[in-house]
Write a protein that holds these residues in place. Structure first.
Motif: not given
Length: 346
Positions: A162-167
């Motif tokens: 979806q285009g998110f950076t993950t943490m």
């Protein structure tokens, strides 16, 4: 860095140590007690100033109600920047349209566990800047409540699509945060895990882009491991050994990765004669050198990844400390390795 205590010189020194180890961001929570908003405001300003001086990003977990109690409009990015905040982590209390508007002005992190397809549609419709949108998993103070690795992988794969950076978070190894003092990881499997091993597993195998240490600090020895790996690309392993020549030099895994052992190429280049000694069964983490009985393989230096039987042609000369065994699967092609004696880390 948590705001229930003032920012002391000791805490700033810990921030400096983490910065030198390659860390680039600080996380704090501004979910404040009802009766203490001004004290938290003073402390977050001090933390923001320290982060600015150290060139560290500062992300705060906020809510619209909590910010209002401090007299700050969560939509006023100029006021947020004056506090020293460079990003917000918003759990609830804001409509997606407001989040989309904020994302066009500063990085915004959302709760990775609760983002839905409908949220993505709403953010897209409101022209959110997905380059500024991140999906942050929680940490879980209570044992047995941390997340399942397979679920996190599937969720992260969807989030990244979806285009998110993950943490995600890993637990520290010292000064664990109260009241439970049981670590603050995202994964339950990481609650007592070696921090660097947990970090590499998240990044390499679970589609995690960023990793934070949930507890406030790492021990100096663990911090040095991060520094050597992320700054110098060297994987440090604590070992028990009486063979002085093992400790200190940088060794390298062969480019062709063996299944059962790590083969360090410099061994055969440096050792050309070795009498048999301590030819015992090889446990996981055993450090071995082939002796004269192995003919042309004499000097072959290995770290055992799978328990192996005794071999009269193989001397056991050391043992990787239990805590660092989890790093062995991360020794890939050509990886630099350095042995340090257990208990002698910086």
């Amino acid at each position: 860095m948590y705001l229930n205590q003032p920012l002391t010189a000791t805490r700033i020194a810990q921030m400096e140590m983490m910065k030198s180890a390659g860390f680039t961001g600080v996380f704090t929570s501004m979910h404040i007690p009802e009766d203490d908003p001004q004290q938290y405001l003073t402390r977050v300003r001090a933390l923001g100033k320290a982060c600015h001086e150290l060139n560290l990003q500062l992300t705060a977990d906020v809510s619209a109600a909590g910010m209002q109690r401090m007299g700050i409009d969560i939509n006023d990015t100029a006021a947020l920047t004056k506090l020293g905040l460079t990003a917000l982590r918003i759990d609830d209390g804001l409509e997606m349209a407001a989040i989309a508007r904020l994302s066009r002005q500063m990085p915004i992190a959302l709760n990775a566990s609760t983002i839905s397809p409908e949220d993505v549609q709403a953010l897209t419709a409101a022209n959110a800047d997905f380059d500024h949108l991140e999906a942050w998993h929680n940490y879980y103070p209570r044992p047995e409540t941390g997340l399942d690795a397979d679920w996190v992988l599937a969720k992260n794969q969807w989030l990244k699509a979806q285009g998110f950076t993950t943490m995600a978070f890993v637990a520290g190894d010292t000064d664990l945060r109260g009241p439970l003092h049981a670590g603050l990881p995202t994964l339950e499997a990481d609650r007592k895990a070696q921090p660097l091993a947990a970090t590499l597993n998240l990044q390499r195998h679970l589609a995690v882009d960023k990793v934070y240490v949930g507890d406030s600090v790492l021990s100096p020895a663990r911090c040095d491991q991060f520094k050597r790996y992320f700054n110098d690309h060297i994987l440090q392993l604590s070992v028990y050994t009486m063979t002085d020549a093992l400790v200190g030099p940088v060794w390298h895994n062969r480019p062709d990765v063996a299944r059962d052992v790590v083969r360090l190429v410099e061994g055969r280049q440096q050792i050309h004669q070795l009498a048999p000694a301590n030819t015992v069964a090889r446990k996981v983490g055993a450090v071995t050198i082939d002796n004269d009985r192995y003919g042309r393989y004499v000097g072959e230096l290995q770290i055992v990844k799978t328990a192996l039987p005794a071999n009269e042609a193989v001397n056991v000369v050391g043992q990787v400390a239990d805590a660092d065994l989890a790093l062995l699967p991360e020794i890939g092609s050509g990886q630099a390795v350095q042995f340090i004696r257990e208990g002698e880390g910086n």
